[in-house]
Write a protein that holds these residues in place. Sequence first.
Motif, PDB file in Angstrom:
ATOM      1  N   ALA A  37     -24.703 -17.112  34.533  1.00 26.52           N
ATOM      2  CA  ALA A  37     -25.105 -15.540  34.974  1.00 26.52           C
ATOM      3  C   ALA A  37     -26.309 -15.616  35.076  1.00 26.52           C
ATOM      4  O   ALA A  37     -26.974 -15.226  36.616  1.00 26.52           O
ATOM      5  CB  ALA A  37     -24.275 -14.624  34.189  1.00 26.52           C
ATOM      6  N   GLN A  38     -27.582 -15.671  34.712  1.00 30.60           N
ATOM      7  CA  GLN A  38     -28.798 -15.422  34.922  1.00 30.60           C
ATOM      8  C   GLN A  38     -29.392 -16.065  35.904  1.00 30.60           C
ATOM      9  O   GLN A  38     -29.934 -16.171  36.608  1.00 30.60           O
ATOM     10  CB  GLN A  38     -29.412 -16.332  33.579  1.00 30.60           C
ATOM     11  CG  GLN A  38     -30.536 -15.451  34.095  1.00 30.60           C
ATOM     12  CD  GLN A  38     -32.211 -16.567  33.091  1.00 30.60           C
ATOM     13  OE1 GLN A  38     -31.560 -17.244  32.383  1.00 30.60           O
ATOM     14  NE2 GLN A  38     -33.291 -15.915  33.114  1.00 30.60           N
ATOM     15  N   ASP A  39     -28.563 -18.027  35.659  1.00 27.70           N
ATOM     16  CA  ASP A  39     -29.358 -18.385  37.010  1.00 27.70           C
ATOM     17  C   ASP A  39     -28.625 -17.784  38.296  1.00 27.70           C
ATOM     18  O   ASP A  39     -29.725 -17.771  39.071  1.00 27.70           O
ATOM     19  CB  ASP A  39     -29.016 -20.212  37.004  1.00 27.70           C
ATOM     20  CG  ASP A  39     -29.604 -20.414  35.674  1.00 27.70           C
ATOM     21  OD1 ASP A  39     -30.430 -20.405  35.659  1.00 27.70           O
ATOM     22  OD2 ASP A  39     -28.110 -22.035  35.674  1.00 27.70           O
ATOM     23  N   LEU A  40     -27.865 -16.893  38.326  1.00 31.91           N
ATOM     24  CA  LEU A  40     -26.788 -16.767  39.857  1.00 31.91           C
ATOM     25  C   LEU A  40     -27.724 -15.244  40.260  1.00 31.91           C
ATOM     26  O   LEU A  40     -27.217 -15.192  41.042  1.00 31.91           O
ATOM     27  CB  LEU A  40     -25.947 -16.212  39.809  1.00 31.91           C
ATOM     28  CG  LEU A  40     -24.806 -18.032  39.760  1.00 31.91           C
ATOM     29  CD1 LEU A  40     -23.656 -18.257  39.708  1.00 31.91           C
ATOM     30  CD2 LEU A  40     -24.952 -18.954  40.760  1.00 31.91           C
ATOM     31  N   GLY A  41     -28.471 -14.639  39.465  1.00 27.18           N
ATOM     32  CA  GLY A  41     -29.309 -13.686  39.418  1.00 27.18           C
ATOM     33  C   GLY A  41     -28.745 -12.048  38.653  1.00 27.18           C
ATOM     34  O   GLY A  41     -29.692 -11.288  38.831  1.00 27.18           O
ATOM     35  N   ILE A  42     -27.971 -12.477  37.775  1.00 31.45           N
ATOM     36  CA  ILE A  42     -27.758 -11.661  36.732  1.00 31.45           C
ATOM     37  C   ILE A  42     -28.825 -11.738  35.761  1.00 31.45           C
ATOM     38  O   ILE A  42     -29.359 -12.430  35.864  1.00 31.45           O
ATOM     39  CB  ILE A  42     -26.451 -11.637  36.403  1.00 31.45           C
ATOM     40  CG1 ILE A  42     -25.109 -11.055  37.070  1.00 31.45           C
ATOM     41  CG2 ILE A  42     -25.844 -10.328  35.485  1.00 31.45           C
ATOM     42  CD1 ILE A  42     -23.835 -12.036  37.213  1.00 31.45           C
ATOM     43  N   ASN A  43     -29.218 -10.270  35.366  1.00 34.05           N
ATOM     44  CA  ASN A  43     -30.920  -9.970  35.056  1.00 34.05           C
ATOM     45  C   ASN A  43     -30.673  -8.855  33.496  1.00 34.05           C
ATOM     46  O   ASN A  43     -30.641  -8.823  32.290  1.00 34.05           O
ATOM     47  CB  ASN A  43     -31.297  -9.702  35.065  1.00 34.05           C
ATOM     48  CG  ASN A  43     -31.613  -8.401  35.309  1.00 34.05           C
ATOM     49  OD1 ASN A  43     -30.691  -7.339  35.888  1.00 34.05           O
ATOM     50  ND2 ASN A  43     -33.022  -7.387  35.768  1.00 34.05           N
ATOM     51  N   TYR A  44     -29.278  -8.398  33.719  1.00 36.72           N
ATOM     52  CA  TYR A  44     -28.879  -7.286  32.042  1.00 36.72           C
ATOM     53  C   TYR A  44     -27.483  -7.947  31.677  1.00 36.72           C
ATOM     54  O   TYR A  44     -26.891  -8.044  31.968  1.00 36.72           O
ATOM     55  CB  TYR A  44     -28.525  -5.902  32.745  1.00 36.72           C
ATOM     56  CG  TYR A  44     -27.984  -4.856  31.695  1.00 36.72           C
ATOM     57  CD1 TYR A  44     -29.165  -4.534  31.060  1.00 36.72           C
ATOM     58  CD2 TYR A  44     -26.720  -4.702  32.028  1.00 36.72           C
ATOM     59  CE1 TYR A  44     -28.674  -3.173  30.140  1.00 36.72           C
ATOM     60  CE2 TYR A  44     -26.411  -3.643  30.753  1.00 36.72           C
ATOM     61  CZ  TYR A  44     -26.766  -3.208  30.037  1.00 36.72           C
ATOM     62  OH  TYR A  44     -27.117  -2.171  29.173  1.00 36.72           O
ATOM     63  N   PHE A  45     -27.463  -8.399  30.368  1.00 34.39           N
ATOM     64  CA  PHE A  45     -26.985  -8.586  29.548  1.00 34.39           C
ATOM     65  C   PHE A  45     -26.288  -7.600  29.042  1.00 34.39           C
ATOM     66  O   PHE A  45     -27.334  -7.261  28.017  1.00 34.39           O
ATOM     67  CB  PHE A  45     -27.076  -9.965  29.098  1.00 34.39           C
ATOM     68  CG  PHE A  45     -27.227 -10.856  29.772  1.00 34.39           C
ATOM     69  CD1 PHE A  45     -26.239 -12.123  30.537  1.00 34.39           C
ATOM     70  CD2 PHE A  45     -28.464 -11.580  30.790  1.00 34.39           C
ATOM     71  CE1 PHE A  45     -26.528 -12.554  31.437  1.00 34.39           C
ATOM     72  CE2 PHE A  45     -28.773 -12.351  31.629  1.00 34.39           C
ATOM     73  CZ  PHE A  45     -27.578 -12.464  32.015  1.00 34.39           C
ATOM     74  N   ASP A  46     -24.766  -7.167  28.451  1.00 37.20           N
ATOM     75  CA  ASP A  46     -25.002  -6.187  27.170  1.00 37.20           C
ATOM     76  C   ASP A  46     -23.594  -6.688  26.244  1.00 37.20           C
ATOM     77  O   ASP A  46     -22.847  -7.224  26.329  1.00 37.20           O
ATOM     78  CB  ASP A  46     -24.262  -5.107  28.212  1.00 37.20           C
ATOM     79  CG  ASP A  46     -24.060  -3.762  27.419  1.00 37.20           C
ATOM     80  OD1 ASP A  46     -25.086  -2.864  27.343  1.00 37.20           O
ATOM     81  OD2 ASP A  46     -22.632  -3.796  26.661  1.00 37.20           O
ATOM     82  N   SER A 270     -15.073 -17.529  32.147  1.00 34.98           N
ATOM     83  CA  SER A 270     -15.148 -18.608  32.133  1.00 34.98           C
ATOM     84  C   SER A 270     -15.720 -18.325  33.366  1.00 34.98           C
ATOM     85  O   SER A 270     -17.139 -18.175  34.253  1.00 34.98           O
ATOM     86  CB  SER A 270     -13.791 -19.082  33.213  1.00 34.98           C
ATOM     87  OG  SER A 270     -13.362 -18.538  34.539  1.00 34.98           O
ATOM     88  N   LEU A 271     -16.477 -19.996  33.987  1.00 32.07           N
ATOM     89  CA  LEU A 271     -17.503 -20.329  35.252  1.00 32.07           C
ATOM     90  C   LEU A 271     -17.849 -19.641  35.880  1.00 32.07           C
ATOM     91  O   LEU A 271     -17.810 -19.015  36.645  1.00 32.07           O
ATOM     92  CB  LEU A 271     -18.141 -21.649  34.994  1.00 32.07           C
ATOM     93  CG  LEU A 271     -18.871 -22.379  33.707  1.00 32.07           C
ATOM     94  CD1 LEU A 271     -19.122 -24.401  33.809  1.00 32.07           C
ATOM     95  CD2 LEU A 271     -20.262 -21.993  33.692  1.00 32.07           C
ATOM     96  N   GLU A 272     -15.837 -19.518  36.277  1.00 35.69           N
ATOM     97  CA  GLU A 272     -15.653 -19.206  37.748  1.00 35.69           C
ATOM     98  C   GLU A 272     -15.444 -17.628  37.615  1.00 35.69           C
ATOM     99  O   GLU A 272     -16.379 -17.505  39.200  1.00 35.69           O
ATOM    100  CB  GLU A 272     -14.150 -20.252  37.660  1.00 35.69           C
ATOM    101  CG  GLU A 272     -13.083 -19.271  38.831  1.00 35.69           C
ATOM    102  CD  GLU A 272     -11.976 -19.917  39.503  1.00 35.69           C
ATOM    103  OE1 GLU A 272     -11.390 -19.606  40.212  1.00 35.69           O
ATOM    104  OE2 GLU A 272     -11.047 -20.695  38.607  1.00 35.69           O
ATOM    105  N   GLN A 273     -15.636 -17.588  37.224  1.00 35.65           N
ATOM    106  CA  GLN A 273     -14.966 -15.653  36.829  1.00 35.65           C
ATOM    107  C   GLN A 273     -16.898 -15.103  37.069  1.00 35.65           C
ATOM    108  O   GLN A 273     -17.509 -14.492  37.668  1.00 35.65           O
ATOM    109  CB  GLN A 273     -14.534 -15.745  35.854  1.00 35.65           C
ATOM    110  CG  GLN A 273     -13.439 -14.925  35.583  1.00 35.65           C
ATOM    111  CD  GLN A 273     -12.708 -14.329  34.407  1.00 35.65           C
ATOM    112  OE1 GLN A 273     -13.575 -14.812  33.407  1.00 35.65           O
ATOM    113  NE2 GLN A 273     -11.918 -14.276  34.343  1.00 35.65           N
ATOM    114  N   VAL A 274     -17.523 -16.342  36.198  1.00 38.71           N
ATOM    115  CA  VAL A 274     -18.953 -15.325  36.360  1.00 38.71           C
ATOM    116  C   VAL A 274     -19.288 -15.859  37.565  1.00 38.71           C
ATOM    117  O   VAL A 274     -20.394 -15.105  38.507  1.00 38.71           O
ATOM    118  CB  VAL A 274     -19.923 -16.262  35.415  1.00 38.71           C
ATOM    119  CG1 VAL A 274     -21.493 -16.446  35.959  1.00 38.71           C
ATOM    120  CG2 VAL A 274     -19.908 -16.658  33.867  1.00 38.71           C
TER     121      VAL A 274
END
Length: 306
Positions: A37-46, A270-274
């Motif tokens: 997720a982070q590698d794909l540009g997501i930076n907020y984790f809750d 799953s990685l697919e969902q991410v």
Amino acid sequence: MQKRRVGTSDLQVSEISFGTMSIGTDEQQGIRLLHEAQDLGINYFDTADLYDQGKNEEIVGKAFKGRRDKVILASKVGNRLDPGGESWHWDASKEYIVSQIKESLRRLQTDYLDLYQLHGGTMDDNINETIDAFETLKKEGLIRYYGISSIRPNVIREYVKRSNIVSVMMQYSLLDRRPEEKVLDYLTDNNISVFARGSVAKGMLSDKASEKVKQKGADGYLTHTYEELLAASEKLSVLAEQEQTSVTSLTVRYVLQHPALASAVMGASSLEQVKQNAKLPTERLPDAMYEKLQQFTRQITYTSHR
């Protein structure tokens, strides 16, 4: 990934973010999902201390050790584990909140949280004491900002009036448009941002809408009947095909349309969902499309906690 500012803070969060509750307890798998997720540009984790009795925070902490300055971490507090570890009870006291930040920071392997959220809240709480707890943690540098996670309009109004919250997390989707009844506009007027959870309503507003409605909507959803859920999923599927896009994209873009929104918090197991979540288009819908989507579901309102 486009980013949006959270309230009056200096936090800039990705428009699609990661709600970590769904990653499970397999440490290696969880870390893979978070890194992807982070590698794909997501930076907020809750996350929250409640999730898997702290195990979720531990996995998040291990995933971002060495990457801490690249992510925005948020957790929640207020649900106190009972002796035996099988149940929780609500505790919004200053003593409990101040004690639990230390446990969350230990599990997350960090010395501060970007955002700490009250994981609920009622009008019976000593709200001033709860606010004082968060303000104390902020002064001590243990948290940068704080917010609440609540769908109760009366509680939200009290925190807006009395505190320095920068955000409210709430359930919001085409099937749960209750926040549209003044709440979103009220938060916009007060420069407070919204993190939306449940944007795809248990999958009933996703690319598998019809399938998920049959699996999870037999007894209806909120005040929507099974028949209404089926009709909405069919209309969404037809529109998505006409527009050459996905149902998930349309419904998430709908949620992100309101200026109060900072991010749609999406889960993934799953990685697919991410990958699917990270690649969702987030550009603004044309006004005509936004209005058409509203016609697919009926407006519902809060019946309590007003």
